[in-house]
Design a protein around this motif. Structure first.
Motif, PDB file in Angstrom:
ATOM      1  N   HIS A  35     -12.070   0.965  -4.723  1.00  0.00           N
ATOM      2  CA  HIS A  35     -10.650   1.278  -4.453  1.00  0.00           C
ATOM      3  C   HIS A  35     -10.819   1.230  -3.195  1.00  0.00           C
ATOM      4  O   HIS A  35     -11.278   2.272  -2.596  1.00  0.00           O
ATOM      5  CB  HIS A  35     -10.080   2.541  -5.196  1.00  0.00           C
ATOM      6  CG  HIS A  35     -10.068   1.594  -7.136  1.00  0.00           C
ATOM      7  ND1 HIS A  35      -8.592   1.446  -7.571  1.00  0.00           N
ATOM      8  CD2 HIS A  35     -10.754   2.079  -7.855  1.00  0.00           C
ATOM      9  CE1 HIS A  35      -9.397   1.181  -8.746  1.00  0.00           C
ATOM     10  NE2 HIS A  35      -9.924   1.648  -9.122  1.00  0.00           N
ATOM     11  N   ASN A  79      -4.971  -4.878   2.084  1.00  0.00           N
ATOM     12  CA  ASN A  79      -4.375  -3.091   1.744  1.00  0.00           C
ATOM     13  C   ASN A  79      -4.788  -2.989   3.482  1.00  0.00           C
ATOM     14  O   ASN A  79      -4.704  -2.264   4.616  1.00  0.00           O
ATOM     15  CB  ASN A  79      -3.180  -2.917   1.741  1.00  0.00           C
ATOM     16  CG  ASN A  79      -2.425  -2.982   0.879  1.00  0.00           C
ATOM     17  OD1 ASN A  79      -1.340  -3.645   1.498  1.00  0.00           O
ATOM     18  ND2 ASN A  79      -2.015  -1.912  -0.320  1.00  0.00           N
ATOM     19  N   GLY A 135      -8.249   2.722  -0.847  1.00  0.00           N
ATOM     20  CA  GLY A 135      -6.794   3.706  -0.167  1.00  0.00           C
ATOM     21  C   GLY A 135      -7.637   4.265   0.318  1.00  0.00           C
ATOM     22  O   GLY A 135      -6.835   5.055   1.719  1.00  0.00           O
ATOM     23  N   ALA A 150     -13.032  -5.645  -5.678  1.00  0.00           N
ATOM     24  CA  ALA A 150     -11.894  -4.580  -5.459  1.00  0.00           C
ATOM     25  C   ALA A 150     -10.645  -5.442  -5.795  1.00  0.00           C
ATOM     26  O   ALA A 150     -10.844  -7.432  -5.126  1.00  0.00           O
ATOM     27  CB  ALA A 150     -11.429  -4.625  -4.316  1.00  0.00           C
ATOM     28  N   ASP A 198      -4.972  -3.987 -10.845  1.00  0.00           N
ATOM     29  CA  ASP A 198      -5.553  -3.400 -11.143  1.00  0.00           C
ATOM     30  C   ASP A 198      -6.354  -3.285 -12.448  1.00  0.00           C
ATOM     31  O   ASP A 198      -7.823  -3.004 -12.685  1.00  0.00           O
ATOM     32  CB  ASP A 198      -5.738  -1.786 -10.872  1.00  0.00           C
ATOM     33  CG  ASP A 198      -5.430  -1.365  -9.553  1.00  0.00           C
ATOM     34  OD1 ASP A 198      -6.275  -2.094  -8.231  1.00  0.00           O
ATOM     35  OD2 ASP A 198      -4.709  -0.422  -9.208  1.00  0.00           O
ATOM     36  N   THR A 207      -5.156  -7.332  -3.333  1.00  0.00           N
ATOM     37  CA  THR A 207      -4.523  -6.462  -2.480  1.00  0.00           C
ATOM     38  C   THR A 207      -4.481  -5.487  -2.086  1.00  0.00           C
ATOM     39  O   THR A 207      -4.286  -4.468  -0.734  1.00  0.00           O
ATOM     40  CB  THR A 207      -2.965  -6.065  -3.517  1.00  0.00           C
ATOM     41  OG1 THR A 207      -2.231  -7.142  -4.145  1.00  0.00           O
ATOM     42  CG2 THR A 207      -1.972  -4.798  -2.949  1.00  0.00           C
ATOM     43  N   GLU A 208      -5.640  -4.628  -2.963  1.00  0.00           N
ATOM     44  CA  GLU A 208      -6.067  -3.220  -2.229  1.00  0.00           C
ATOM     45  C   GLU A 208      -7.504  -3.597  -0.453  1.00  0.00           C
ATOM     46  O   GLU A 208      -7.202  -3.506   0.266  1.00  0.00           O
ATOM     47  CB  GLU A 208      -7.227  -2.989  -3.181  1.00  0.00           C
ATOM     48  CG  GLU A 208      -6.651  -1.111  -3.815  1.00  0.00           C
ATOM     49  CD  GLU A 208      -7.615  -0.691  -4.563  1.00  0.00           C
ATOM     50  OE1 GLU A 208      -8.968  -0.187  -3.949  1.00  0.00           O
ATOM     51  OE2 GLU A 208      -7.430  -0.403  -5.903  1.00  0.00           O
TER      52      GLU A 208
END
Length: 146
Positions: A67, A137, A69, A130, A51, A133-134
């Motif tokens: 982000h 996911n 998430g 981004a 990040d 990993t984000e």
């Protein structure tokens, strides 16, 4: 041999104080041997937080960092960009509104990917930055239900 893009990222991250020269040389060697993307290699090597790397790249390049998430499924956007394309190019369609596709990308400077999405969707594309990993996911959560 490092590409011009990798050299630029290297300079950005060293200047930001996230990694030192030795760590960068080690990451570049791993990148040359195993492939991948420099920010992920640095993070996986434990040299810097992914990040933090993404934020530093965003500040240096002017790309807006997002982000993923809390991003919810956005059916219209996802129906225009299939999971295979997302996996191959490390992108995630965030939204489709007023004929503008907002697209999270590991590398928003990949104009060929932006152009491919424009053609697929028949819309303009607003790229956002981004972390890999984000994005991975978000693809697993929203396309694969994992």
């Amino acid at each position: 041999m490092a590409s011009r893009k990798e050299e630029r990222l290297s300079a950005i991250l060293i200047k930001a104080g996230l990694v030192d020269e030795l760590q960068m040389r080690s990451a570049m060697a791993k990148l040359g041997k195993f492939g991948g993307r420099l920010p992920k290699v640095l993070a996986d090597s434990g040299f810097a937080d992914e990040d933090d790397i993404t934020v530093a790249i965003g500040k240096a390049t002017g790309f807006t960092v997002t982000h993923l998430g809390t991003v919810l499924k956005y059916g219209d956007a996802m129906s225009n960009v299939d999971v295979k394309f997302c996996d191959e190019h490390a992108v995630f369609p965030v939204s489709l509104k007023d004929r503008v596709m907002t697209l999270a990308m590991v590398d928003p400077s990949e104009l060929d990917v932006v152009d491919a999405v424009k053609v697929r969707c028949g819309t303009r594309v607003q790229p956002l930055l981004a972390s890999e990993t984000e994005i991975r996911n978000a693809v697993m959560r929203n396309y694969r239900g994992q």
